[in-house]
Design a protein around this motif. Structure first.
Motif, PDB file in Angstrom:
ATOM      1  N   ARG A 118       1.215  -0.895   0.080  1.00 23.33           N
ATOM      2  CA  ARG A 118      -0.273  -0.208   0.014  1.00 23.33           C
ATOM      3  C   ARG A 118       0.906   1.193   0.113  1.00 23.33           C
ATOM      4  N   SER A 119       1.763   1.037   0.379  1.00 19.62           N
ATOM      5  CA  SER A 119       2.836   2.425   0.981  1.00 19.62           C
ATOM      6  C   SER A 119       3.582   2.734  -0.141  1.00 19.62           C
ATOM      7  N   ALA A 120       3.621   1.825  -1.042  1.00 20.10           N
ATOM      8  CA  ALA A 120       5.270   2.068  -2.354  1.00 20.10           C
ATOM      9  C   ALA A 120       3.942   2.133  -3.429  1.00 20.10           C
ATOM     10  N   THR A 121       2.534   2.144  -3.637  1.00 17.72           N
ATOM     11  CA  THR A 121       1.500   2.239  -4.440  1.00 17.72           C
ATOM     12  C   THR A 121       1.707   3.878  -4.621  1.00 17.72           C
ATOM     13  N   ALA A 122       1.079   3.948  -2.591  1.00 18.78           N
ATOM     14  CA  ALA A 122       1.572   6.063  -2.332  1.00 18.78           C
ATOM     15  C   ALA A 122       2.377   6.874  -3.478  1.00 18.78           C
ATOM     16  N   ALA A 123       3.624   6.198  -2.393  1.00 23.06           N
ATOM     17  CA  ALA A 123       5.295   6.693  -3.390  1.00 23.06           C
ATOM     18  C   ALA A 123       4.916   6.486  -4.616  1.00 23.06           C
ATOM     19  N   ILE A 124       4.992   5.841  -5.307  1.00 19.31           N
ATOM     20  CA  ILE A 124       4.910   5.904  -6.947  1.00 19.31           C
ATOM     21  C   ILE A 124       3.831   6.543  -7.299  1.00 19.31           C
ATOM     22  N   ARG A 125       2.571   7.022  -6.689  1.00 19.76           N
ATOM     23  CA  ARG A 125       1.744   7.700  -7.489  1.00 19.76           C
ATOM     24  C   ARG A 125       2.304   9.387  -6.883  1.00 19.76           C
TER      25      ARG A 125
END
Ligand code: GLC
Length: 410
Positions: A377-384
């Motif tokens: 979840r945090s990875a998706t948010a960081a890339i977005r």
């Protein structure tokens, strides 16, 4: 504005996929610009570029130049290849220059070392951009040649701060260098969407649906760490706890193929990987899918994505894409990947080549589904938030406008 891209390779490795993403973003930000692409060989990049409305041309390079590559090779061999091919290469450079000048670009943007050099000869009065996707210091002959021609580049774009520092060490502080991180198409690389059957794709028996699936997604370049990955898996499977009823069943996959023409000095072969699978007792538990063009469904089919590069990774596009897809990613902690992920928040890291550390990180993630979900979840948010295509395209466009002649900046 007329922007002409130059690409040595027409295969879809990281540098070419980054180029396509930049073009796609620019197309929607600057629809009035004309975009061209000269490729030194034919291949999938050409068709993909055309489908984005790019005026793409193949200018096939003499074999002597095409097969030259420095990664994993003795510099003397590279020099010998270049010397032997000098005649045809000089003739080719002349016709390349003619083609570039008659396309009449306002900006020439080169995406790889061979075209950085050809660009230096052929850009005419148009500002030349060298987009550097590699650590030049690891390529002695290329570094020397590029240093000699550094004044021809109006701007050097580095795909990470780590690469920018290396460019400055190799080319000197007089060169204008800008770091522009790659962008990810977050509509395509998203957590929800179609997945694939990795067992069928790699010819394995169907595993239980509850299996935890681990994958390394990379070209077959030697430094991508296929053997580190396989040895870590062997360590994992040797741990008798894995496979017991309280630990989920594990399957692993190597996704990718030898995409470049530089041969087995710089790339592992499928036979070599098959030999390692047999010698480590991994047959039936680890599958080789071969090259896959559309990797988003692959990431969505994996629970854990491993990045195992044994040398510093210049950027790590596949890491960013896997993170955008919400996977739990284990990253080799050197080079550009340090600028993408953060240990224990958006990914786990291990020291490059450290087999026990990678085994340990794998075993932690296999046992802890809530950790996998939290990291994903945090990875998706960081890339977005930090690695969008929009930001990538805007940065490229702004750089071109700064260096183009005043009348061309529209
Ligand atoms: C090269 C680099 C890789 C990077 C890609 C796009 O393939 O090796 O690290 O992600 O270029 O910049």
């Amino acid at each position: 504005m007329r922007v002409l891209y130059l690409s040595p390779s027409a295969e879809l490795g990281g540098a070419e996929r980054a180029l396509l993403e930049g073009i796609r973003a620019l197309r929607s930000l600057e629809p009035s610009w004309t975009i061209g692409l000269f490729c030194l060989e034919d291949g999938p990049l050409v068709g993909e570029a055309r489908s984005l409305g790019v005026d793409a041309t193949v200018l096939p390079v003499p074999e002597a130049f095409a097969a030259t590559g420095e990664s994993g090779r003795n510099p003397a061999v590279t020099l010998l290849q270049l010397t032997r091919g000098a005649g045809p290469i000089a003739g080719y450079a002349r016709s390349f220059r003619k083609a570039v000048l008659s396309w009449a670009p306002d900006i020439v943007h080169s995406n790889g070392i061979k075209t950085h050099l050809l660009g230096a000869w052929s850009h005419g009065t148009a500002p030349l951009v060298w987009h550097v996707h590699d650590f030049l210091s690891t390529r002695g002959v290329s570094a020397t040649l590029l240093r000699r021609h550094r004044r021809t580049a109006a701007l050097v774009i580095a795909n990470s701060r780590a690469v920018a520092e290396d460019v400055e060490r190799v080319l000197g502080a007089s060169v204008r260098i800008e770091t522009i991180h790659n962008g990810v198409d977050t509509e395509r690389f998203r957590p929800d969407g179609p997945a694939v059957d990795l067992d069928t794709l790699s010819g394995l028996d169907a595993a239980t649906p509850a299996a935890i699936r681990i994958g390394l997604v990379a070209t077959y370049a030697r430094w991508k760490g296929h053997h580190v990955f396989l040895r870590s898996l062997a360590g994992l499977f040797a741990n008798r706890a894995i496979g017991r009823h309280d630990v989920p069943f594990v399957r692993a996959y190597i996704v990718g193929g030898p995409v470049y023409r530089t041969g087995s000095a710089s790339q592992v072969t499928r036979e070599e990987l098959e030999g390692t699978l047999t010698s480590l007792g991994l047959n039936g538990r680890v599958g080789l899918t071969g090259f896959v063009n559309d990797t988003a469904p692959i990431y969505r089919s994996l629970d854990i994505v491993v990045h195992a590069s044994t040398s510093p990774e210049p950027f790590g596009l596949s890491v960013a894409e896997a993170m955008a897809c919400g996977r739990a990613v284990i990253v080799s902690d050197a080079g550009g990947t340090k600028e993408i992920g953060e240990h224990d928040r958006t990914c786990l890291v291990h020291r490059p080549g450290d087999v026990p550390a990678l085994t340990e990180a794998l075993s932690r993630l296999i046992r802890d589904s809530s950790l996998r979900e939290r990291l994903g979840r945090s990875a998706t948010a960081a890339i977005r938030s930090r690695f969008t295509s929009q930001r990538f395209g805007e940065s490229l466009g702004a750089a071109y406008k700064q260096i183009a002649a005043p009348l061309c900046r529209v």
